[in-house]
Motif scaffolding. Structure first.
Motif, PDB file in Angstrom:
ATOM      1  N   ILE A  31      -0.168  -6.600   5.236  1.00 31.04           N
ATOM      2  CA  ILE A  31      -0.074  -5.306   4.571  1.00 31.04           C
ATOM      3  C   ILE A  31       1.324  -4.730   4.780  1.00 31.04           C
ATOM      4  O   ILE A  31       1.827  -4.685   5.893  1.00 31.04           O
ATOM      5  CB  ILE A  31      -1.150  -4.344   5.098  1.00 31.04           C
ATOM      6  N   ILE A  50      -9.101  -3.539   2.867  1.00 30.89           N
ATOM      7  CA  ILE A  50      -8.420  -4.826   2.717  1.00 30.89           C
ATOM      8  C   ILE A  50      -8.884  -5.789   3.811  1.00 30.89           C
ATOM      9  O   ILE A  50      -8.806  -5.470   4.992  1.00 30.89           O
ATOM     10  CB  ILE A  50      -6.883  -4.643   2.828  1.00 30.89           C
ATOM     11  N   LEU A  60       0.828  -1.201   0.000  1.00 30.73           N
ATOM     12  CA  LEU A  60       0.000   0.000   0.000  1.00 30.73           C
ATOM     13  C   LEU A  60       0.863   1.251   0.000  1.00 30.73           C
ATOM     14  O   LEU A  60       1.784   1.375   0.802  1.00 30.73           O
ATOM     15  CB  LEU A  60      -0.875   0.055   1.262  1.00 30.73           C
ATOM     16  N   GLU A  92       3.150  -1.272   4.046  1.00 37.99           N
ATOM     17  CA  GLU A  92       3.033   0.115   3.595  1.00 37.99           C
ATOM     18  C   GLU A  92       4.362   0.547   2.998  1.00 37.99           C
ATOM     19  O   GLU A  92       5.422   0.335   3.579  1.00 37.99           O
ATOM     20  CB  GLU A  92       2.618   1.014   4.747  1.00 37.99           C
ATOM     21  N   PRO A 152      -2.037   4.664   3.181  1.00 40.42           N
ATOM     22  CA  PRO A 152      -2.501   3.944   4.373  1.00 40.42           C
ATOM     23  C   PRO A 152      -4.023   3.947   4.539  1.00 40.42           C
ATOM     24  O   PRO A 152      -4.576   3.053   5.165  1.00 40.42           O
ATOM     25  CB  PRO A 152      -1.839   4.678   5.535  1.00 40.42           C
ATOM     26  N   GLU A 153      -4.711   4.909   3.943  1.00 41.88           N
ATOM     27  CA  GLU A 153      -6.173   4.955   4.042  1.00 41.88           C
ATOM     28  C   GLU A 153      -6.819   3.774   3.328  1.00 41.88           C
ATOM     29  O   GLU A 153      -7.953   3.410   3.633  1.00 41.88           O
ATOM     30  CB  GLU A 153      -6.691   6.274   3.485  1.00 41.88           C
ATOM     31  N   SER A 175      -8.741  -9.160   6.293  1.00 41.59           N
ATOM     32  CA  SER A 175      -7.623  -9.759   7.030  1.00 41.59           C
ATOM     33  C   SER A 175      -7.188 -11.092   6.423  1.00 41.59           C
ATOM     34  O   SER A 175      -6.072 -11.553   6.662  1.00 41.59           O
ATOM     35  CB  SER A 175      -7.978  -9.946   8.505  1.00 41.59           C
ATOM     36  N   ARG A 179      -6.042   0.821   3.707  1.00 33.53           N
ATOM     37  CA  ARG A 179      -6.022  -0.320   4.638  1.00 33.53           C
ATOM     38  C   ARG A 179      -7.448  -0.755   5.025  1.00 33.53           C
ATOM     39  O   ARG A 179      -7.712  -1.946   5.199  1.00 33.53           O
ATOM     40  CB  ARG A 179      -5.226   0.059   5.878  1.00 33.53           C
ATOM     41  N   CYS A 180      -8.351   0.194   5.121  1.00 33.88           N
ATOM     42  CA  CYS A 180      -9.713  -0.113   5.588  1.00 33.88           C
ATOM     43  C   CYS A 180     -10.505  -0.967   4.597  1.00 33.88           C
ATOM     44  O   CYS A 180     -11.508  -1.566   4.977  1.00 33.88           O
ATOM     45  CB  CYS A 180     -10.458   1.166   5.924  1.00 33.88           C
TER      46      CYS A 180
END
Length: 68
Positions: A57, A46, A37, A59, A40-41, A48, A43-44
């Motif tokens: 993940i 993706i 990624l 970054e 980082p935004e 688990s 991430r929500c």
């Protein structure tokens, strides 16, 4: 499902903003899916895990083409 097949399926995620790469990795001695990624935004969005494989993940800065 083999991890190679799961990776082929999630290649479409590369069109989502902030997701710059997908790869096979290893987590606790088991195969996993690594998502790279640059935002980082993202991430929500993706999960688990996918098709029974843990998603890890990583970054990173945005990927680009490097000249030789």
């Amino acid at each position: 499902m083999k991890i190679e097949d799961a990776l082929i399926e999630i290649e479409s995620w590369l069109f989502l903003d902030g997701i710059d790469g997908v790869a096979q990795g290893e987590y606790e001695s088991q195969p996993c899916i690594t998502i790279f990624l640059s935002n980082p935004e993202a991430r929500c969005i993706i999960p688990s895990e996918y098709k029974g494989y843990k998603i890890v993940i990583d970054e990173t800065d945005q990927f680009g083409i490097q000249s030789l």
